[in-house]
Motif scaffolding. Structure first.
Motif, PDB file in Angstrom:
ATOM      1  N   ILE A 316       8.049-121.615 -22.565  1.00 51.77           N
ATOM      2  CA  ILE A 316       9.348-122.097 -23.032  1.00 51.77           C
ATOM      3  C   ILE A 316       9.174-123.040 -24.223  1.00 51.77           C
ATOM      4  N   ASN A 317       8.181-123.914 -24.122  1.00 48.06           N
ATOM      5  CA  ASN A 317       7.975-124.918 -25.166  1.00 48.06           C
ATOM      6  C   ASN A 317       7.298-124.346 -26.409  1.00 48.06           C
ATOM      7  N   SER A 318       6.859-123.092 -26.338  1.00 48.75           N
ATOM      8  CA  SER A 318       6.169-122.488 -27.485  1.00 48.75           C
ATOM      9  C   SER A 318       7.131-121.920 -28.510  1.00 48.75           C
ATOM     10  N   ILE A 319       8.417-121.854 -28.180  1.00 48.02           N
ATOM     11  CA  ILE A 319       9.397-121.348 -29.143  1.00 48.02           C
ATOM     12  C   ILE A 319       9.485-122.338 -30.295  1.00 48.02           C
ATOM     13  N   ASN A 320       9.237-121.881 -31.494  1.00 46.20           N
ATOM     14  CA  ASN A 320       9.132-122.779 -32.647  1.00 46.20           C
ATOM     15  C   ASN A 320      10.433-122.972 -33.402  1.00 46.20           C
ATOM     16  N   SER A 321      11.306-122.020 -33.355  1.00 47.35           N
ATOM     17  CA  SER A 321      12.526-122.144 -34.150  1.00 47.35           C
ATOM     18  C   SER A 321      13.669-121.400 -33.487  1.00 47.35           C
ATOM     19  N   PHE A 322      14.868-121.751 -33.910  1.00 47.45           N
ATOM     20  CA  PHE A 322      16.046-121.045 -33.420  1.00 47.45           C
ATOM     21  C   PHE A 322      17.117-121.126 -34.501  1.00 47.45           C
ATOM     22  N   SER A 323      18.019-120.206 -34.478  1.00 46.86           N
ATOM     23  CA  SER A 323      19.117-120.203 -35.456  1.00 46.86           C
ATOM     24  C   SER A 323      20.418-120.500 -34.735  1.00 46.86           C
ATOM     25  N   ASP A 324      21.214-121.353 -35.326  1.00 47.03           N
ATOM     26  CA  ASP A 324      22.495-121.724 -34.734  1.00 47.03           C
ATOM     27  C   ASP A 324      23.578-120.814 -35.314  1.00 47.03           C
ATOM     28  N   ASN A 325      23.702-119.627 -34.742  1.00 51.32           N
ATOM     29  CA  ASN A 325      24.657-118.670 -35.298  1.00 51.32           C
ATOM     30  C   ASN A 325      25.736-118.301 -34.288  1.00 51.32           C
ATOM     31  N   LYS A 326      26.750-117.603 -34.766  1.00 50.92           N
ATOM     32  CA  LYS A 326      27.892-117.264 -33.924  1.00 50.92           C
ATOM     33  C   LYS A 326      27.541-116.232 -32.854  1.00 50.92           C
ATOM     34  N   ASP A 327      26.400-115.577 -33.015  1.00 54.50           N
ATOM     35  CA  ASP A 327      26.017-114.552 -32.049  1.00 54.50           C
ATOM     36  C   ASP A 327      25.080-115.101 -30.972  1.00 54.50           C
ATOM     37  N   ILE A 330      25.969-118.496 -25.108  1.00 54.33           N
ATOM     38  CA  ILE A 330      26.578-119.776 -24.741  1.00 54.33           C
ATOM     39  C   ILE A 330      26.386-119.975 -23.245  1.00 54.33           C
ATOM     40  N   VAL A 331      25.659-121.020 -22.885  1.00 58.20           N
ATOM     41  CA  VAL A 331      25.355-121.294 -21.480  1.00 58.20           C
ATOM     42  C   VAL A 331      26.019-122.601 -21.056  1.00 58.20           C
ATOM     43  N   GLN A 332      26.785-122.540 -20.002  1.00 51.91           N
ATOM     44  CA  GLN A 332      27.385-123.731 -19.396  1.00 51.91           C
ATOM     45  C   GLN A 332      26.535-124.105 -18.193  1.00 51.91           C
ATOM     46  N   THR A 333      25.894-125.274 -18.246  1.00 47.27           N
ATOM     47  CA  THR A 333      24.878-125.636 -17.251  1.00 47.27           C
ATOM     48  C   THR A 333      25.450-126.399 -16.059  1.00 47.27           C
ATOM     49  N   THR A 334      26.680-126.101 -15.683  1.00 38.81           N
ATOM     50  CA  THR A 334      27.306-126.756 -14.528  1.00 38.81           C
ATOM     51  C   THR A 334      27.005-125.972 -13.249  1.00 38.81           C
ATOM     52  N   PHE A 335      25.724-125.773 -12.971  1.00 33.72           N
ATOM     53  CA  PHE A 335      25.322-124.922 -11.845  1.00 33.72           C
ATOM     54  C   PHE A 335      25.625-125.555 -10.489  1.00 33.72           C
ATOM     55  N   ASP A 336      25.735-126.878 -10.458  1.00 31.99           N
ATOM     56  CA  ASP A 336      26.143-127.590  -9.247  1.00 31.99           C
ATOM     57  C   ASP A 336      27.534-128.186  -9.410  1.00 31.99           C
ATOM     58  N   GLY A 337      28.310-127.664 -10.351  1.00 31.71           N
ATOM     59  CA  GLY A 337      29.628-128.207 -10.619  1.00 31.71           C
ATOM     60  C   GLY A 337      29.532-129.514 -11.391  1.00 31.71           C
ATOM     61  N   GLU A 359      14.256-115.418 -25.331  1.00 31.85           N
ATOM     62  CA  GLU A 359      14.275-116.560 -26.253  1.00 31.85           C
ATOM     63  C   GLU A 359      15.681-117.145 -26.381  1.00 31.85           C
ATOM     64  N   ASN A 360      16.668-116.278 -26.544  1.00 33.73           N
ATOM     65  CA  ASN A 360      18.040-116.758 -26.681  1.00 33.73           C
ATOM     66  C   ASN A 360      18.551-117.385 -25.385  1.00 33.73           C
ATOM     67  N   LEU A 361      18.084-116.868 -24.259  1.00 32.26           N
ATOM     68  CA  LEU A 361      18.479-117.445 -22.976  1.00 32.26           C
ATOM     69  C   LEU A 361      17.914-118.858 -22.842  1.00 32.26           C
ATOM     70  N   ILE A 362      16.661-119.048 -23.222  1.00 32.01           N
ATOM     71  CA  ILE A 362      16.028-120.367 -23.182  1.00 32.01           C
ATOM     72  C   ILE A 362      16.788-121.343 -24.077  1.00 32.01           C
ATOM     73  N   ILE A 363      17.046-120.943 -25.310  1.00 32.08           N
ATOM     74  CA  ILE A 363      17.782-121.792 -26.245  1.00 32.08           C
ATOM     75  C   ILE A 363      19.175-122.096 -25.706  1.00 32.08           C
ATOM     76  N   GLY A 364      19.818-121.100 -25.127  1.00 32.10           N
ATOM     77  CA  GLY A 364      21.159-121.295 -24.574  1.00 32.10           C
ATOM     78  C   GLY A 364      21.185-122.332 -23.467  1.00 32.10           C
ATOM     79  N   PHE A 365      20.175-122.291 -22.591  1.00 40.01           N
ATOM     80  CA  PHE A 365      20.099-123.281 -21.518  1.00 40.01           C
ATOM     81  C   PHE A 365      19.942-124.688 -22.093  1.00 40.01           C
ATOM     82  N   MET A 366      19.069-124.832 -23.081  1.00 39.51           N
ATOM     83  CA  MET A 366      18.837-126.156 -23.655  1.00 39.51           C
ATOM     84  C   MET A 366      20.062-126.679 -24.393  1.00 39.51           C
ATOM     85  N   LYS A 367      20.738-125.780 -25.110  1.00 37.73           N
ATOM     86  CA  LYS A 367      21.971-126.187 -25.781  1.00 37.73           C
ATOM     87  C   LYS A 367      23.046-126.566 -24.762  1.00 37.73           C
ATOM     88  N   GLY A 368      23.035-125.893 -23.625  1.00 33.49           N
ATOM     89  CA  GLY A 368      23.992-126.233 -22.577  1.00 33.49           C
ATOM     90  C   GLY A 368      23.769-127.634 -22.035  1.00 33.49           C
TER      91      GLY A 368
END
Length: 441
Positions: A316-327, A330-337, A359-368
């Motif tokens: 997970i920590n080896s991902i070096n870059s990500f792009s902040d694009n409209k595609d 989107i992850v909402q991390t309210t897994f316990d409410g 990769e996008n799933l990992i980034i989505g979780f962190m952005k959440g």
């Protein structure tokens, strides 16, 4: 000049020795393996005897190497409670902050929390000590030998000092509920109104006050909440800092001189005066554990032989870059409410034919994780956050994850500074003992 700080966390128990002359720390960290199995899906409990054993091991190791420790500060997981008898012995498990009994249905399709909020007008949530206690009263779960309730860190202080009655400071008292933060007292009448006997309430003392002495000589100070301890142990400028911590849960904390109420945020006492405005997300670093478990389960499904050799967090920590694009996912991390809406759950949206990748799933979780804390920040009045220009991050999930740091920096449009020392809450407890010595000199 050495000082010992102890932090009883949800998943680990930590001791930190602080060398105040050379400004260095040494830490001991032990896994908190005290979780107890239960047949109730809503119940989250730990064994206080196992926790005491871990603390005793840490204290013994620290004093063996640093016999001239001058004071002991204690902190730990807030909101939860246990019961003690007249001799100061635990007669129940620790009902943790993650305990969900308060969200069970009480009467007329209202949960225990909803009933108590309507009855008292206090901001409460499942896991708060007096919500747990109310449920236990209604369902005859209070031990017959119980004389007082207290937090786990209050109980650790009792064990270190051999006190028979718990003492609690403002920070931990407020975390139980039914607490008047402006007067720094429990609302005993509100407790009586819902059938809670005020005799169960521990005595309040201001921190940093001496609770007693370890082996009759070393001052042990009243325990404080881990949120306040982590703030103390992380920021150098209380008035200019935005503190972000990502542990099992995650929190954003900002100091204010004045009492203010903001819906969905906590206002908590601060040990040296003033208050912390706190936005608390129930799944912070725990979100990454959920993701880790998902990847491990997927790997086992397809490649059962080789899973043991894969370090998911390293990948997970080896991902070096990500792009902040409209595609992006989107992850909402309210897994316990959330505290206000415990029934809502997390979700993954904006999935297309092309973007559903690991990769996008990992980034989505962190952005959440970042987004949930940033949402709290946005509802804080501008006059409070106007001069807050330092963003300080703490917790292993941040310090061990470069991509999460970058995401927070882009979200807040500020550079994220890492706290100077590891184990910030335990270090904050060290600082409390140092302040206590100064106050009592």
């Amino acid at each position: 000049m050495y000082y010992l700080g102890i932090d009883i966390g949800t998943s680990s128990v930590c001791g930190v020795v602080y060398d105040a002359i050379h400004k260095k720390i040494e830490s001991i960290n032990k896994k908190n393996d005290s979780i107890s199995r239960t047949i109730n899906s809503w119940e989250n409990i730990q064994d206080p005897i196992k926790i005491i054993f871990l603390v005793d091991e840490i204290v013994h190791q620290c004093f063996s190497k640093y016999p001239d420790i001058r004071g002991i500060g204690v902190t730990g997981q807030m909101h939860g409670i246990l019961y003690v008898d007249g001799d100061g012995k635990a007669v129940s498990p620790l009902y943790t902050w993650q305990d969900n009994r308060g969200n069970e249905i009480y009467k007329k399709n209202k949960t225990y929390v909803q009933y108590l909020i309507e009855k008292t007008n206090y901001s409460l949530a499942s896991g708060f000590g007096f919500v747990t206690h109310f449920f236990n009263i209604v369902n005859n779960r209070v031990p017959v030998t119980a004389k007082k309730l207290c937090t786990i860190m209050d109980y650790v202080v009792m064990n270190l000092t051999k006190n028979k009655k718990p003492l609690i400071d403002y920070t931990n008292a407020a975390s139980l509920g039914f607490f008047d933060i402006r007067k720094n007292i429990f609302n005993l009448q509100s407790l009586k109104d819902v059938g809670i006997d005020p005799l169960i309430v521990p005595e309040i003392k201001e921190s940093p006050s001496i609770a007693g002495y370890y082996k009759d000589t070393i001052p042990v100070y009243i325990a404080i909440g881990d949120n306040q301890a982590s703030f103390l142990g992380s920021v150098n400028d209380v008035r200019k800092s935005i503190h972000i911590t990502v542990g099992t849960s995650s929190q954003i904390s900002i100091f204010t001189d004045k009492y203010i109420e903001i819906k969905s945020m906590d206002i908590r006492p601060f040990p040296t005066g003033g208050f912390l405005l706190v936005g608390a997300a129930l799944c912070g670093g725990q979100s990454l554990m959920i993701l880790k478990s998902f990847f491990e389960s997927t790997l086992k499904l397809f490649e059962s032989e080789s899973v043991q050799n894969i370090n998911v967090f390293k990948t997970i920590n080896s991902i070096n870059s990500f792009s902040d694009n409209k595609d992006a996912l989107i992850v909402q991390t309210t897994f316990d409410g959330t505290r206000d809406s415990p029934w809502i759950r997390g979700r993954i949206s904006n999935i297309s034919r092309y973007n559903f990748t690991p990769e996008n799933l990992i980034i989505g979780f962190m952005k959440g994780i970042s987004q949930e804390l940033y949402d709290f920040y946005m509802i804080i009045p501008e006059y409070i956050k106007r001069d807050k220009n330092l963003v300080v991050g703490s917790g292993n999930a941040i310090k061990k994850n470069k991509i999460l740091i970058k995401i927070f920096e882009e979200q807040f449009q500020k550079k994220l500074l890492l706290s100077e020392f590891e184990e910030e809450a335990a270090f904050g407890a060290c600082m409390l003992s140092l302040m206590g010595e100064t106050n009592h000199a």
